[in-house]
Design a protein around this motif. Sequence first.
Motif, mmCIF file in Angstrom:
data_model
loop_
_atom_site.group_PDB
_atom_site.id
_atom_site.type_symbol
_atom_site.label_atom_id
_atom_site.label_comp_id
_atom_site.label_asym_id
_atom_site.label_seq_id
_atom_site.Cartn_x
_atom_site.Cartn_y
_atom_site.Cartn_z
ATOM 1 N N THR A 151 0.830 -1.204 0.000
ATOM 2 C CA THR A 151 0.000 0.000 0.000
ATOM 3 C C THR A 151 0.869 1.261 0.000
ATOM 4 O OG1 THR A 151 -1.755 -1.199 1.119
ATOM 5 C CG2 THR A 151 -1.822 1.196 1.266
ATOM 6 N N ASP A 186 -7.967 -3.752 -1.755
ATOM 7 C CA ASP A 186 -7.814 -4.393 -0.449
ATOM 8 C C ASP A 186 -8.961 -3.935 0.446
ATOM 9 O OD1 ASP A 186 -7.151 -5.325 2.052
ATOM 10 O OD2 ASP A 186 -5.078 -4.626 2.001
ATOM 11 N N ASP A 246 -3.617 -1.823 -5.910
ATOM 12 C CA ASP A 246 -3.110 -2.215 -4.591
ATOM 13 C C ASP A 246 -3.820 -3.488 -4.153
ATOM 14 O OD1 ASP A 246 -1.767 -2.198 -2.165
ATOM 15 O OD2 ASP A 246 -3.223 -0.861 -1.203
HETATM 16 MG MG MG Z 1 -1.895 -2.994 2.042
#
Ligand code: MG
Length: 269
Positions: A24, A47, A133
């Motif tokens: 991230t 995520d 991500d």
């Molecule tokens: Mg992450």
Amino acid sequence: MSHASDSRTRIFAIANQKGGVGKTTTAINLATALAATGETILLIDLDPQGNASTGLGIAREDRLTGSYRLIADATPATDAIRVTKIPGLAVIPADADLAGAEIELVDVPRREFRLRDAIAPLRAGAYGFVLIDCTPSLGLLTLNALVAADAVLVPLQCEFFALEGISQLVRTIEVVRRGFNPDLTLQGIVLTMFDRRNNLSDQVAVDARSFFGACVYDTVIPRNIRISEAPSHGKPVLLYDYRSAGAQAYIHLASELLRRERGRKEPIA
Ligand code: MG
Ligand code: ADP
């Protein structure tokens, strides 16, 4: 405006099934550093923890239409895109329902292709790069990212067992290539949280380079307190403390990535 790739949008999955390795952090700060060069960037938060959305200052109320809607319904990607405070950087946030997606997706048609299908129209659009991500698993969400992507960017934390984890990811990439996305490549490996006072960091870097060669970026992201402080201010480290070693490392990483991409041979059609 996209000078690196001219007409073609490049889509990268930022993946590693281990948690806490810097996915991230790399997604947010690489996206910001790329945008600062004049590239137009879209970050997709895939995520359920939504840390990339939080780190870019997207309030929870503003995440109703996000990456879950994109893969679950036929919601057009353009409806899920938010601008950020960073010029040139847009984000598709993680909506709350994303947490159930791994289970819900099991029975839907084309379950591995949901994200690929949803973002296909964006390839013709304004973005030079789309960064996805990923969640820390090799489940259906990460699979969707790998099927949607042109290449995988792997953050590798400089710690014990780092290389064992990556060999599992490399096998997954092989499986995805064979079954779903024959053109998927390994874009590169980024060493993260490097601590020069720690011999183990050095050893992991040496091992990674001897195993993966030029795939490993020359730029190494140091362990830097400013990087870890920035998300609680809803800012990338480049905005939080531009002069910090962490911000400077991500600026270097972005320029190294652009050099790699410009040197990349287009396959002969
Ligand atoms: Mg992450
Ligand atoms: P992942 O997305 O792979 O789970 P994160 O990017 O969230 O990992 O990073 C895990 C934790 O480590 C976060 O608290 C983050 O702020 C911190 N962190 C990441 N990179 C660095 C770094 N280079 N220096 C210091 N802390 C870092």
